[in-house]
Design an enzyme around this catalytic site. Sequence first.
Site, PDB file in Angstrom:
ATOM      1  CG  ASN A   1       2.735  -3.468   7.415  1.00 18.29           C
ATOM      2  OD1 ASN A   1       2.670  -2.060   7.133  1.00 18.29           O
ATOM      3  ND2 ASN A   1       2.398  -3.970   7.861  1.00 18.29           N
ATOM      4  N   GLY A   2       5.050  -0.643   7.043  1.00 18.55           N
ATOM      5  CA  GLY A   2       5.378   0.194   7.898  1.00 18.55           C
ATOM      6  C   GLY A   2       6.049   1.222   7.030  1.00 18.55           C
TER       7      GLY A   2
ATOM      8  CD  GLU B   1     -20.245   3.447  11.139  1.00 15.99           C
ATOM      9  OE1 GLU B   1     -19.100   4.047  11.924  1.00 15.99           O
ATOM     10  OE2 GLU B   1     -19.876   2.125  11.095  1.00 15.99           O
TER      11      GLU B   1
ATOM     12  CD1 TRP C   1      -3.408   0.555   0.881  1.00 14.89           C
ATOM     13  CD2 TRP C   1      -2.264   2.119   2.198  1.00 14.89           C
ATOM     14  NE1 TRP C   1      -4.140   1.784   0.929  1.00 14.89           N
ATOM     15  CE2 TRP C   1      -3.753   2.920   1.709  1.00 14.89           C
ATOM     16  CE3 TRP C   1      -0.656   2.812   2.459  1.00 14.89           C
ATOM     17  CZ2 TRP C   1      -3.298   3.972   2.025  1.00 14.89           C
ATOM     18  CZ3 TRP C   1      -1.404   4.440   2.657  1.00 14.89           C
ATOM     19  CH2 TRP C   1      -2.758   4.847   2.835  1.00 14.89           C
TER      20      TRP C   1
END
Length: 607
Positions: A99-100, A481, A73
Amino acid sequence: MCGIVGFNGKNKAVDILLDGLSKLEYRGYDSVGIAIKEKDIEIYKAKGKIVNLKEKIKDKELNGTCGIGHTRWATHGEPSEKNAHPHISNDGNVTLVHNGIIENYQELIEKLHKHGYTFYSDTDTEVLANLIDYYYKKYKMGPIDAINRTMVRVRGSYAIVVMFKEYPDELWVAKKDSPMIIGESKDGMYAASDVPAILKYTNTVYYINDMEAACLKKNKVVFYDLNGDVIKKESKKIDWDISSAEKEGYEHFMIKEIHEQPGVIEKTIHSFINDNKIVFNNIDRDELKKIDEVYIVACGSAYHVGVCAGYIIEDLSRVSVKVDIASEFRYRNPIFRKNEFVIIISQSGETADSLAALREAKKMGAKTLAVVNVVGSSIAREADYVLYTLAGPEIAVATTKAFSTQLIVMYLFAIELSRAKKQIKATEYKELIEEIKLLPDKTKYILDNEVKNIQKIGDKLSTFQDAFYIGRRLDYAIALEGSLKLKEVSYIHSEAYAAGELKHGTISLIEENTPVIGIISQEDIYEKTISNLVEVKSRGGYILTISPKKIDISKVSNYEIHIPETYKYFYPSLIVIPLQLLSYYISVSRGVDVDKPRNLAKSVTVE
Ligand code: G6P
């Protein structure tokens, strides 16, 4: 956010990696890649979806039994093959997935340039591969030493799985502030960002803490601390069953998960109620009695659960409540009372801002409670207390069943706190619990009776570009919501407004046929919301209402959705079902990828 899968064992890694990555698709991604140990380490990448990668490797003979895979991503560098993981050090010594975000990557690139390293991608990850290689060669003390030195040197968040050319039968894992679990089965060892990736193969997992590393051999895992010393860990069993991570005949995970709500609500209620009493295991009434103020902190839909809970807790227990978005809270320098009680609500238990907020709250001396779905997640492990929602694995990016179970836990918390504070009598306590126990059947009633109607109205509303949701108090909280759900899965612009606030600006946006969804469940103030709807209608708005039948809105509403009656505090659980269904059917009608809407990630593990 990025998904990671690693496998080292007896079977063909490529199948396990691609299958695992497909289970992590829900996290959101824009490119994909794998590295497999064949004779040498072979890397294959593709922009876009996993099928693109499958197409690329369909004629390859990949029989290796050790490999890593990644769905990216994009954060640093556009989605492209060049930027997709795995990344590799200059001479191919180190291959890794990450990831990160490495915050000091520019500074590290400059350092490595001075030592002759070059870079082919725009990512922060490539620097990790070269930095590990640099320490590996400089100190010549093997993988754990190189990884530990790298962990000390980098700033930011990471979960990595690393392959070293000179250690072909090992995978190395390390993490800080990004999720990672290790799975163990008789066929081999697994590393993954999240449980669904490996649930098909094993439910025995180990949790690796921040600044720890692990070596996955073919039949065992060895954990290390930052000194390079071996540490012992016990494995844990995960009791999610594999079918809950499959679509089971439904067209999308979102609709499947919407329909699972009566069951998971019931499970969650019963996990906390024994003999008509609320049992929170480690939090007793004496602890609750001391609370001076509650601070609820969360992101996205979990924040909306917090807004609902804020109204209920204050009204029922008379304890003051603040509700904040985690990314604001963490930089706000919040003011705490003496006995501040901070509740972090999170499905994943890994949301970066929520985790940081929890740490901030702990630093400031507050007691912390995590309301979390994923067992053993970082937030669950770090909070003083944890109450688990039993929603099971939630795959669709837009949360539904986790949201509903979070509401249940927060109702129970409000009731227990009120009893501890002697704000409600034993009879009222019992009545409230009895009413909560009826919610699974009432939600099921809506699903059994309203789906077709909502599908029809969903088709009708699918061509609009804007929508507004209004309500007062709890009806406003749940409107937030409804509006978010619509935005997330249909890409229709929508806003939720406190009904009384509409006149202060938003009403100027109402045109002929603008859809306005009125939420009307709170009996003492419903007439006021109806007046607001009348104002909207006289300006041409198309009014859709959600209310219990006993409130007559037929004169105002163009389209009514009815829900069963319940006690005033518990209406959010019933109202949210039509709101979810409406968003779902509008999305389907518009041809949006409902389970994986563009640009969104299920678990947001970076700031
Ligand atoms: C993302 C998801 C939302 C979720 C939010 C918080 O934005 O798409 O559905 O509400 O993160 O996630 P958490 O795991 O902390 O509940």
